[in-house]
Design an enzyme around this catalytic site. Structure first.
Site, PDB file in Angstrom:
ATOM      1  CD  GLU A 119       6.297  19.604   4.565  1.00 36.75           C
ATOM      2  OE1 GLU A 119       6.322  20.732   4.029  1.00 36.75           O
ATOM      3  OE2 GLU A 119       7.301  19.012   4.947  1.00 36.75           O
ATOM      4  CG  HIS A 142       5.637  14.637   1.382  1.00 34.80           C
ATOM      5  ND1 HIS A 142       6.842  14.330   0.792  1.00 34.80           N
ATOM      6  CD2 HIS A 142       5.864  14.620   2.715  1.00 34.80           C
ATOM      7  CE1 HIS A 142       7.756  14.142   1.741  1.00 34.80           C
ATOM      8  NE2 HIS A 142       7.187  14.310   2.917  1.00 34.80           N
ATOM      9  CG  HIS A 144       9.223   9.731   3.714  1.00 33.04           C
ATOM     10  ND1 HIS A 144       9.476   9.749   5.057  1.00 33.04           N
ATOM     11  CD2 HIS A 144       8.876  11.006   3.385  1.00 33.04           C
ATOM     12  CE1 HIS A 144       9.294  10.978   5.543  1.00 33.04           C
ATOM     13  NE2 HIS A 144       8.902  11.750   4.544  1.00 33.04           N
ATOM     14  CG  HIS A 214      12.027  15.142   3.475  1.00 31.97           C
ATOM     15  ND1 HIS A 214      11.524  16.368   3.828  1.00 31.97           N
ATOM     16  CD2 HIS A 214      11.043  14.251   3.803  1.00 31.97           C
ATOM     17  CE1 HIS A 214      10.319  16.222   4.357  1.00 31.97           C
ATOM     18  NE2 HIS A 214      10.011  14.958   4.341  1.00 31.97           N
TER      19      HIS A 214
HETATM   20 ZN   LIG Z   1       8.262  13.830   4.648  1.00 26.62          ZN
END
Ligand SMILES: [Zn+2]
Length: 265
Positions: A119, A142, A144, A214
């Site tokens: 990413e 980032h 989850h 996601h």
């Molecule tokens: Zn992810």
């Protein structure tokens, strides 16, 4: 001299914060296997040319505004839980070159076939955005968060205003500490330029970006503040799901009660 001895002390303190937050993410079950990534703009701690000797160069097409950025960044395929004890294996420091055609790895990345997060393009785009629009924001996270991801499968996700109202109404903290709310980003392939563009667009108006089916992303002054946005937003999602699981629709704060909270924002 050991690799770590070359790192300025404020950056070593940032590493300690990253390790601590990685522990939180693991305990919350927000960082399974290689899920999630972190970056921090640490350009202010490194002068031009510093720490470049002996480092490899990796061509990578980046926006020209990214020239000379120095970033702490986690590795692709690396486990965030490794940041707790082995940060130099799961993360690195990169210095983007003056024409933004690639980067040097100037510290860390001590694992086989190490590469920065897939990413990277999104992280770099956010740091460039922050440099112009909110210069104190240095960290990007980032991860989850379980309940937010579950809610991204719900039809509420298609109506962003209603989605945010449904979380804000659950308790005062959500309204006060995620004041701009959550941006509902439609599904797109991880690591794509499209996802980076959608994320930047979302950050112009919201505190948290929820990537459909996601995960979620936030940026803040430091890694803890980025984590706080996600933690508080996810608490709203968790409480909403708990109420639904118990079989009732939560009453929620009234519009007046929410308005009264605006003095704390
Ligand atoms: Zn992810």
């Amino acid at each position: 001299m050991k690799d770590i001895d070359r790192i300025p002390e404020p950056v070593i303190n940032l590493f300690k914060d990253v390790s601590r937050i990685a522990g939180y993410l693991w305990n919350k079950e927000w960082a399974e296997r290689n899920a999630g990534n972190i970056s921090i703009d640490i350009s202010e701690y490194f002068g031009p040319g510093e720490l470049q000797a002996g480092s490899g160069f990796f061509p990578f097409s980046l926006p020209e505004e990214a020239a000379n950025l120095t970033l702490f960044v986690t590795g692709t395929g690396c486990y965030l839980r490794s940041l707790i004890d082995n940060i130099e294996e799961a993360a690195c420091i990169i210095r983007i070159n003056p024409d933004a055609s690639g980067y040097h790895i100037i510290w860390g990345g001590h694992s086989e076939n190490f590469k920065p997060t897939s990413e990277l393009i999104t992280h770099v785009a956010i740091h460039c955005f922050n440099k112009i629009h909110r210069t104190s924001y240095k960290a990007v996270l980032h991860t989850h968060p379980l309940e937010l991801i579950v809610l991204s499968h719900h039809s509420l996700f298609r109506d962003e205003e209603k989605f945010n109202h449904s979380l804000w109404k659950m308790c005062p903290e959500i309204r006060v500490f995620v004041p701009k709310g959550i941006f509902c980003a439609p599904y797109s392939l991880t690591g794509s330029e499209e996802l980076a563009d959608v994320t930047i667009n979302g950050l112009t108006k919201r505190d948290v970006i929820l990537w459909e089916k996601h995960g979620a992303l936030a940026t803040g002054e430091n890694i803890e503040k980025a984590f706080d946005y996600l933690d508080v937003a996810n608490k709203g999602a968790k409480m909403l799901l708990m109420a639904w699981s118990a079989g009732f629709e939560p009453t929620g704060l009234t519009l007046q009660e929410m308005k009264d909270l605006e003095k704390f924002i």
